[in-house]
Design a protein around this motif. Structure first.
Motif, short mmCIF file in Angstrom:
data_model
loop_
_atom_site.label_atom_id
_atom_site.label_comp_id
_atom_site.label_asym_id
_atom_site.label_seq_id
_atom_site.Cartn_x
_atom_site.Cartn_y
_atom_site.Cartn_z
N THR A 67 39.64 42.60 24.96
CA THR A 67 38.36 42.30 25.60
C THR A 67 38.35 40.88 26.16
OG1 THR A 67 37.25 43.77 24.04
CG2 THR A 67 35.85 42.22 25.25
N ILE A 68 38.88 39.96 25.36
CA ILE A 68 38.94 38.56 25.82
C ILE A 68 39.84 38.47 27.05
CG2 ILE A 68 39.70 36.24 25.17
CD1 ILE A 68 38.87 37.05 22.25
N ALA A 69 40.97 39.17 27.01
CA ALA A 69 41.88 39.17 28.17
C ALA A 69 41.17 39.73 29.40
CB ALA A 69 43.14 39.97 27.87
N GLU A 70 40.38 40.79 29.22
CA GLU A 70 39.64 41.37 30.35
C GLU A 70 38.68 40.34 30.95
OE1 GLU A 70 39.44 46.06 28.85
OE2 GLU A 70 37.60 44.90 29.03
N GLU A 71 37.98 39.62 30.09
CA GLU A 71 37.03 38.62 30.59
C GLU A 71 37.76 37.49 31.33
OE1 GLU A 71 33.81 38.83 30.86
OE2 GLU A 71 33.95 40.81 29.96
N LEU A 72 38.92 37.09 30.80
CA LEU A 72 39.70 36.04 31.47
C LEU A 72 40.13 36.50 32.85
CD1 LEU A 72 41.83 34.94 28.39
CD2 LEU A 72 40.36 33.40 29.72
N GLN A 73 40.41 37.80 32.97
CA GLN A 73 40.88 38.35 34.24
C GLN A 73 39.78 38.52 35.27
OE1 GLN A 73 44.06 37.63 34.00
NE2 GLN A 73 44.27 39.28 35.47
N THR A 74 38.56 38.75 34.81
CA THR A 74 37.50 39.10 35.77
C THR A 74 36.48 37.98 35.96
OG1 THR A 74 36.40 40.21 33.93
CG2 THR A 74 37.59 41.60 35.44
N SER A 75 36.70 36.83 35.34
CA SER A 75 35.68 35.79 35.44
C SER A 75 35.70 35.11 36.82
CB SER A 75 35.89 34.74 34.34
OG SER A 75 36.63 33.66 34.84
N ASP A 76 34.68 34.33 37.07
CA ASP A 76 34.58 33.65 38.37
C ASP A 76 35.55 32.47 38.48
OD1 ASP A 76 33.28 32.19 36.45
OD2 ASP A 76 31.33 32.15 37.45
N ILE A 77 36.28 32.18 37.40
CA ILE A 77 37.27 31.09 37.49
C ILE A 77 38.69 31.61 37.24
CG2 ILE A 77 35.70 29.21 36.84
CD1 ILE A 77 36.97 29.50 33.96
#
Ligand SMILES: Nc1ncnc2c1ncn2[C@@H]1O[C@H](COP(=O)(O)OP(=O)(O)O)[C@@H](O)[C@H]1O
Ligand SMILES: [Mg+2]
Length: 420
Positions: A67-77
């Motif tokens: 889940t954390i990896a997904e957020e890192l991949q889809t964030s605005d940065i």
């Protein structure tokens, strides 16, 4: 109501709001079966962190890492980040697939199943094994054996450096470092061992270890690790192939050791350039901030004993904030993780724990702002998968959380025998 953003400092919250955060779950209000989900919990992805992900078997650690990896991949940065998952069980390749089987659950969260553009890397010498078993991968990696110190080899082989074999190893490596341009292969090491005037038994004992190391299928003239820090990319380093070997964890630790040393060095250089740019008002980052997510982290950074990865990872933990590297360490037993890593965690996600020593070790960190002892918070968690506690040293708060369902497929689930 201010939004809950863990890992984010007050200053960043004021300046950036929620930019550079990702939603990892929802705040849980109420206790046990009366608990219900409330506001989203945002997690800071923009600054370096040391995060611990704990919980006994099957409570959602590997899932949450994804889940954390997904957020890192889809964030605005995302363009300023690069994510590496160290995958000892070979389960993260499935992130390439959307989590269709959980579509109804995802709908409750207003999330759609999504496939991720993850790159799966395996050791160069293991391609045949993967091909035969039809296991998918994208590319291979290698390590340059001349990048390891005698001590690191010693740790990988479980040798006492004061033993005859340890002494011989030390001499061979320093001789090779002197006499070559700093580049040598495992064959050179083996030839070198035989040239020294040591008892035959000692020599052959050491030669045998290096011959076994050649079978690991990771050594080559060059290390090919730079591709793991590509901007915006998610790299999955599948080190599951050493599973059956007694030395399995040693090889994995060598991989992590070299990777951790190299990334830290590169980020330190990049940071210097970025600092100069900043002085001249150029806002550019030279190299992405690197997040390394390590599953089964106690095998790499144990409380007892030392692996080749111990020192490089402890350096990340200790000085990683400055050059900009983040570490997420998942383990079943926080008590088995090196105490320095544990005490340096600024964010902890703890799924259910039951062993007293693990609860105690968790209670020792961040205890100053807890109103009750940690056991109280853990007992109040409802018996649902994906629930846990977030301890946030940045805001000095503790939040019960329901981690969100995954967008991508999770392959690490508990198998059952119900299907035909
Ligand atoms: N946040 C979550 N939402 C829904 N299901 C989850 C969640 N977290 C874990 N699970 C379920 O629990 C199972 C075990 O999780 P896993 O992360 O593999 O356990 P472990 O803690 O042993 O690494 C997963 O296969 C998944 O089905
Ligand atoms: Mg797991």
């Amino acid at each position: 109501m201010p939004k809950i953003s863990v890992g984010r400092s007050e200053e960043d919250r004021e300046e950036y709001g929620l930019k550079g955060t990702g939603i990892i779950g929802k705040h849980m209000v109420g206790e046990n079966h009366e608990a219900h989900t409330a506001n989203p919990i945002y997690f800071d992805l923009a600054r370096p962190h040391v995060m611990g992900v704990f919980g006994k078997r099957g409570t959602g650690k590997s899932y949450s890492l994804g889940t954390i990896a997904e957020e890192l991949q889809t964030s605005d940065i995302s363009d300023n980040l690069s994510t590496i998952i160290i995958d000892p069980m070979g389960i993260y390749w499935s992130m390439k697939r959307p989590n269709d089987r959980s579509a109804p659950l995802l709908e409750n969260w207003d999330i759609k199943p999504d496939a991720f553009d993850a790159q799966v890397y395996i050791p160069e010498g293991k391609t045949q094994e993967f091909d035969e078993q039809e296991m998918p991968y994208d590319d291979t990696f290698t390590l340059n054996p001349s990048r390891f110190t005698a001590q690191e080899w010693g740790m990988a082989f479980g040798l006492d450096m004061n033993s005859e074999m340890g002494i011989l190893l030390e001499r061979v490596i320093s001789k090779l470092q002197e006499e070559t341009d700093g580049n040598y292969t495992t064959d050179h090491i083996i030839q070198g061992i035989r040239k020294f005037d040591f008892p035959k038994e000692t020599q052959e004992g050491l030669v045998n270890r290096f011959m076994a190391a050649q079978d690991w299928g990771v050594f080559s003239q060059e290390s090919s690790l730079d591709k793991f820090t590509t901007r915006g990319e998610l790299s999955i380093i599948d080190v599951s192939a050493f599973g059956e070997m007694s030395s399995g964890w040693s090889v994995r630790a060598l991989v992590v050791a070299l990777l951790a040393k190299r990334i830290l060095r590169k980020r330190m250089t990049a940071r210097r350039i970025e600092e100069i740019d900043e002085m001249e008002n150029i806002a550019e980052n030279e190299m992405p901030i690197v997040w390394m997510l390590i599953d089964e982290a106690h095998e790499f950074l144990p409380a007892k004993g030392k692996t080749p990865a111990s020192d490089p990872l402890l350096r990340w933990v200790k000085i990683g904030r400055e050059p900009g590297v983040s570490l997420v360490l998942a383990t079943q037993q926080p008590a088995k993780l090196h105490p320095n890593a544990l005490s340096q965690c600024d964010v902890v996600l703890s799924h259910r724990l039951t062993a007293k020593q693990d609860i105690d070790s968790l209670g020792e960190i961040m205890q100053t702002y807890m109103r009750h002892d940690i056991g109280h918070y853990i007992n109040a968690l409802p018996d649902r998968t994906g629930t846990g506690l977030i301890l946030d040293d940045n805001s000095e708060r503790i939040y019960p959380i329901q981690m969100r369902p995954r967008k991508s497929w999770h392959a690490g689930g508990t198998p059952d025998a119900f299907n035909d």
